[in-house]
Design a protein around this motif. Structure first.
Motif, PDB file in Angstrom:
ATOM      1  N   ALA A   1     -10.184  24.825  10.697  1.00  0.00           N
ATOM      2  CA  ALA A   1     -10.818  23.503  10.714  1.00  0.00           C
ATOM      3  C   ALA A   1      -9.906  22.526   9.986  1.00  0.00           C
ATOM      4  N   PHE A   2      -9.764  21.337  10.549  1.00  0.00           N
ATOM      5  CA  PHE A   2      -8.878  20.328   9.976  1.00  0.00           C
ATOM      6  C   PHE A   2      -9.621  19.010   9.803  1.00  0.00           C
ATOM      7  N   ASP A   3      -9.250  18.315   8.734  1.00  0.00           N
ATOM      8  CA  ASP A   3      -9.748  16.965   8.522  1.00  0.00           C
ATOM      9  C   ASP A   3      -8.866  15.935   9.215  1.00  0.00           C
TER      10      ASP A   3
ATOM     11  N   VAL B   1      -2.103  22.131   3.696  1.00  0.00           N
ATOM     12  CA  VAL B   1      -1.342  21.854   4.917  1.00  0.00           C
ATOM     13  C   VAL B   1      -1.144  23.125   5.735  1.00  0.00           C
ATOM     14  N   THR B   2      -1.486  23.032   7.007  1.00  0.00           N
ATOM     15  CA  THR B   2      -1.140  24.065   7.979  1.00  0.00           C
ATOM     16  C   THR B   2      -0.023  23.512   8.852  1.00  0.00           C
ATOM     17  N   GLY B   3       1.100  24.220   8.919  1.00  0.00           N
ATOM     18  CA  GLY B   3       2.237  23.780   9.711  1.00  0.00           C
ATOM     19  C   GLY B   3       2.315  24.524  11.028  1.00  0.00           C
ATOM     20  N   LEU B   4       2.600  23.792  12.093  1.00  0.00           N
ATOM     21  CA  LEU B   4       2.757  24.358  13.431  1.00  0.00           C
ATOM     22  C   LEU B   4       4.055  23.809  14.010  1.00  0.00           C
ATOM     23  N   ALA B   5       4.994  24.690  14.330  1.00  0.00           N
ATOM     24  CA  ALA B   5       6.290  24.225  14.851  1.00  0.00           C
ATOM     25  C   ALA B   5       7.113  25.414  15.317  1.00  0.00           C
TER      26      ALA B   5
ATOM     27  N   GLY C   1       6.858  28.039   1.635  1.00  0.00           N
ATOM     28  CA  GLY C   1       6.080  28.430   0.471  1.00  0.00           C
ATOM     29  C   GLY C   1       5.092  27.377   0.003  1.00  0.00           C
ATOM     30  N   LEU C   2       5.167  26.179   0.575  1.00  0.00           N
ATOM     31  CA  LEU C   2       4.279  25.086   0.175  1.00  0.00           C
ATOM     32  C   LEU C   2       3.103  24.913   1.127  1.00  0.00           C
ATOM     33  N   VAL C   3       3.222  25.457   2.338  1.00  0.00           N
ATOM     34  CA  VAL C   3       2.202  25.252   3.369  1.00  0.00           C
ATOM     35  C   VAL C   3       1.874  26.579   4.034  1.00  0.00           C
ATOM     36  N   ASP C   4       0.820  26.570   4.820  1.00  0.00           N
ATOM     37  CA  ASP C   4       0.467  27.714   5.668  1.00  0.00           C
ATOM     38  C   ASP C   4       1.258  27.559   6.964  1.00  0.00           C
ATOM     39  N   SER C   5       2.415  28.196   7.031  1.00  0.00           N
ATOM     40  CA  SER C   5       3.400  27.923   8.083  1.00  0.00           C
ATOM     41  C   SER C   5       3.259  28.882   9.257  1.00  0.00           C
TER      42      SER C   5
ATOM     43  N   THR D   1       0.841  -1.187   0.000  1.00  0.00           N
ATOM     44  CA  THR D   1       0.000   0.000   0.000  1.00  0.00           C
ATOM     45  C   THR D   1       0.878   1.239   0.000  1.00  0.00           C
ATOM     46  N   ARG D   2       0.444   2.250  -0.724  1.00  0.00           N
ATOM     47  CA  ARG D   2       1.192   3.507  -0.769  1.00  0.00           C
ATOM     48  C   ARG D   2       0.224   4.663  -0.509  1.00  0.00           C
ATOM     49  N   PRO D   3       0.736   5.859  -0.142  1.00  0.00           N
ATOM     50  CA  PRO D   3      -0.158   7.006   0.040  1.00  0.00           C
ATOM     51  C   PRO D   3      -0.964   7.274  -1.228  1.00  0.00           C
ATOM     52  N   ASN D   4      -2.248   7.565  -1.045  1.00  0.00           N
ATOM     53  CA  ASN D   4      -3.177   7.731  -2.157  1.00  0.00           C
ATOM     54  C   ASN D   4      -3.403   9.215  -2.440  1.00  0.00           C
ATOM     55  N   PRO D   5      -2.871   9.743  -3.536  1.00  0.00           N
ATOM     56  CA  PRO D   5      -3.060  11.164  -3.836  1.00  0.00           C
ATOM     57  C   PRO D   5      -4.525  11.566  -3.916  1.00  0.00           C
ATOM     58  N   ASP D   6      -5.382  10.677  -4.398  1.00  0.00           N
ATOM     59  CA  ASP D   6      -6.804  11.001  -4.485  1.00  0.00           C
ATOM     60  C   ASP D   6      -7.410  11.223  -3.104  1.00  0.00           C
ATOM     61  N   PHE D   7      -6.921  10.472  -2.116  1.00  0.00           N
ATOM     62  CA  PHE D   7      -7.415  10.663  -0.753  1.00  0.00           C
ATOM     63  C   PHE D   7      -6.982  12.021  -0.208  1.00  0.00           C
ATOM     64  N   TRP D   8      -5.717  12.376  -0.444  1.00  0.00           N
ATOM     65  CA  TRP D   8      -5.148  13.568   0.185  1.00  0.00           C
ATOM     66  C   TRP D   8      -5.511  14.869  -0.510  1.00  0.00           C
ATOM     67  N   ALA D   9      -5.857  14.826  -1.776  1.00  0.00           N
ATOM     68  CA  ALA D   9      -6.166  16.045  -2.527  1.00  0.00           C
ATOM     69  C   ALA D   9      -7.306  16.814  -1.846  1.00  0.00           C
ATOM     70  N   GLY D  10      -7.013  18.052  -1.481  1.00  0.00           N
ATOM     71  CA  GLY D  10      -8.013  18.908  -0.862  1.00  0.00           C
ATOM     72  C   GLY D  10      -8.203  18.728   0.627  1.00  0.00           C
ATOM     73  N   LYS D  11      -7.578  17.700   1.226  1.00  0.00           N
ATOM     74  CA  LYS D  11      -7.733  17.490   2.661  1.00  0.00           C
ATOM     75  C   LYS D  11      -7.043  18.616   3.436  1.00  0.00           C
ATOM     76  N   ARG D  12      -7.704  19.071   4.503  1.00  0.00           N
ATOM     77  CA  ARG D  12      -7.134  20.086   5.392  1.00  0.00           C
ATOM     78  C   ARG D  12      -6.330  19.363   6.477  1.00  0.00           C
ATOM     79  N   VAL D  13      -5.017  19.515   6.428  1.00  0.00           N
ATOM     80  CA  VAL D  13      -4.120  18.735   7.285  1.00  0.00           C
ATOM     81  C   VAL D  13      -3.350  19.664   8.214  1.00  0.00           C
ATOM     82  N   LEU D  14      -3.404  19.381   9.499  1.00  0.00           N
ATOM     83  CA  LEU D  14      -2.533  20.051  10.462  1.00  0.00           C
ATOM     84  C   LEU D  14      -1.304  19.176  10.655  1.00  0.00           C
ATOM     85  N   LEU D  15      -0.138  19.722  10.325  1.00  0.00           N
ATOM     86  CA  LEU D  15       1.132  19.010  10.457  1.00  0.00           C
ATOM     87  C   LEU D  15       1.994  19.757  11.454  1.00  0.00           C
TER      88      LEU D  15
END
Length: 357
Positions: free
Chosen positions: A87-89, A43-47, A64-68, A7-21
């Motif tokens: 809001a995050f998924d 992607v919203t980044g918190l660090a 430049g790739l995420v909301d950092s 199994t590998r990460p599924n781009p179709d699953f992740w497309a458009g998902k709101r992710v807190l990293l």
């Protein structure tokens, strides 16, 4: 062992998902951020800001790739303000103080970041009405290690004789308590993932084997090893991050998914000592041979292994790169960068190469 269609990460699953990293400014977090962004996640980044120079986060332009956002997880009010305003998924919690020797130098700060930081994040996430799943990353070092060399399984006792290991074991207990007290009742899967010793291009952290070898090679110096005989569950960063992403996908879609999984080398793969890995890495870089300098005060385990067979059974996931291949991919990245290669381009190239395996 039967062949496995991995199994590998599924781009179709992740497309458009709101992710807190969380931890997106770190080494593993930067690779995760780049991969998620490449698949179309929001992607919203918190660090904290990167704590080393150079940093892959800066070199690859991850901001430049995420909301950092630069936020200290030890600051509960700041964490709640950021999380509550969005809001995050899905949540991938990778932020941590990850260095064993740093934990010995400042144990209180390590416990504050790894234990209370996790508690602050989970408390803030309780208000997320649309959350589908959250995954907290701990470590292969969460187990009570009796130095017998047996690969640890998810049901083994937790422990830790150094502050880093103990803080990660404590983070496991904190996460379990939040899951049972709050998240299970809300129907939100909350789990932990225990990753092996991760190597890959762009790691410039202090007291990390590959980073030390690269720095020594650049300076025409000799790498010093404390425990060349020690064994570790070496894993390329892409194998590790891929496992986390596949696990989050499953948590979001299958309520019966396990709530703790190990991620590490394939069972039965070659066991590689610190010295053997260092020899392969120094030879690949054309660097000077390493030297052994014992540290009598070290609390680091001599033997460490994790059994990742449950991830194979539950997710259909296993690592694709054994330890020698992981070293080769890692050194390829550093050599290409030293020759003028763009850091983000090299990250993306290796992601694409990995996806095509």
């Amino acid at each position: 062992m039967a062949a496995l269609e991995v199994t590998r990460p599924n781009p179709d699953f992740w497309a458009g998902k709101r992710v807190l990293l969380t931890g997106h400014t770190g080494f593993k977090g930067s690779w995760a951020a780049a991969w998620l962004a490449q698949m179309g996640a929001q992607v919203t980044g918190l660090a904290l800001a990167p704590d080393q120079t150079p940093a892959l986060f800066d070199q690859a332009g991850i901001a430049g790739l995420v909301d950092s956002h630069v936020v200290d997880l030890r600051d509960q009010a700041a964490v709640e303000a950021l999380v509550g305003a969005r809001a995050f998924d899905l949540v991938l919690h990778m932020a941590a103080q990850p260095i064993v020797r740093a934990s010995i130098e400042d144990p209180v700060a390590t416990f504050a970041a790894n234990v209370m930081g996790t508690a602050h994040l989970l408390q803030a996430l309780r208000g997320q009405a649309g959350l589908k799943a959250a995954l907290a990353i701990t470590s292969d070092k969460v187990y009570a290690n009796n130095e017998q060399g047996r690969a640890f399984q998810e049901g083994d006792a937790l422990g830790g004789k150094d502050p880093y290991s103990a803080s990660k074991a404590a983070a496991e207990i904190v996460t379990q308590s939040f899951a049972r007290s709050f998240f299970d009742k809300a129907g939100v899967p909350l789990a932990t993932a225990r990753g092996g010793n991760v190597i890959g291009g762009g790691d410039f952290s202090r007291d990390r084997l590959v980073a030390d070898i690269v720095r020594a090679g650049q300076a025409q110096a000799v790498t010093v090893l404390r425990h060349p005989e020690a064994t570790r569950p070496w894993q390329h960063v892409l194998d590790c991050v891929a496992g986390y992403l596949v696990y989050l996908e499953r948590l979001a879609t299958d309520p019966a998914a396990p709530r703790a999984l190990n991620f590490g080398p394939r069972p039965g793969g070659p066991e590689v000592t610190v010295g053997e890995l260092a020899t392969r890495a120094t030879e690949a870089l054309g660097a000077k041979p390493w030297r052994h300098e014992p540290d009598p005060n070290s609390l680091e385990a001599k033997a460490l292994g994790i059994d990742a067979s449950l991830a194979r059974q539950a997710l259909g996931f296993e690592s694709r790169l054994d330890a020698p291949a992981a070293v080769d991919w890692t050194m390829d990245w550093y050599r290409a960068q030293a020759e003028g290669g763009d850091a983000l381009g090299l990250v993306r190239d290796q992601i694409s190469r990995y996806e095509s395996l």
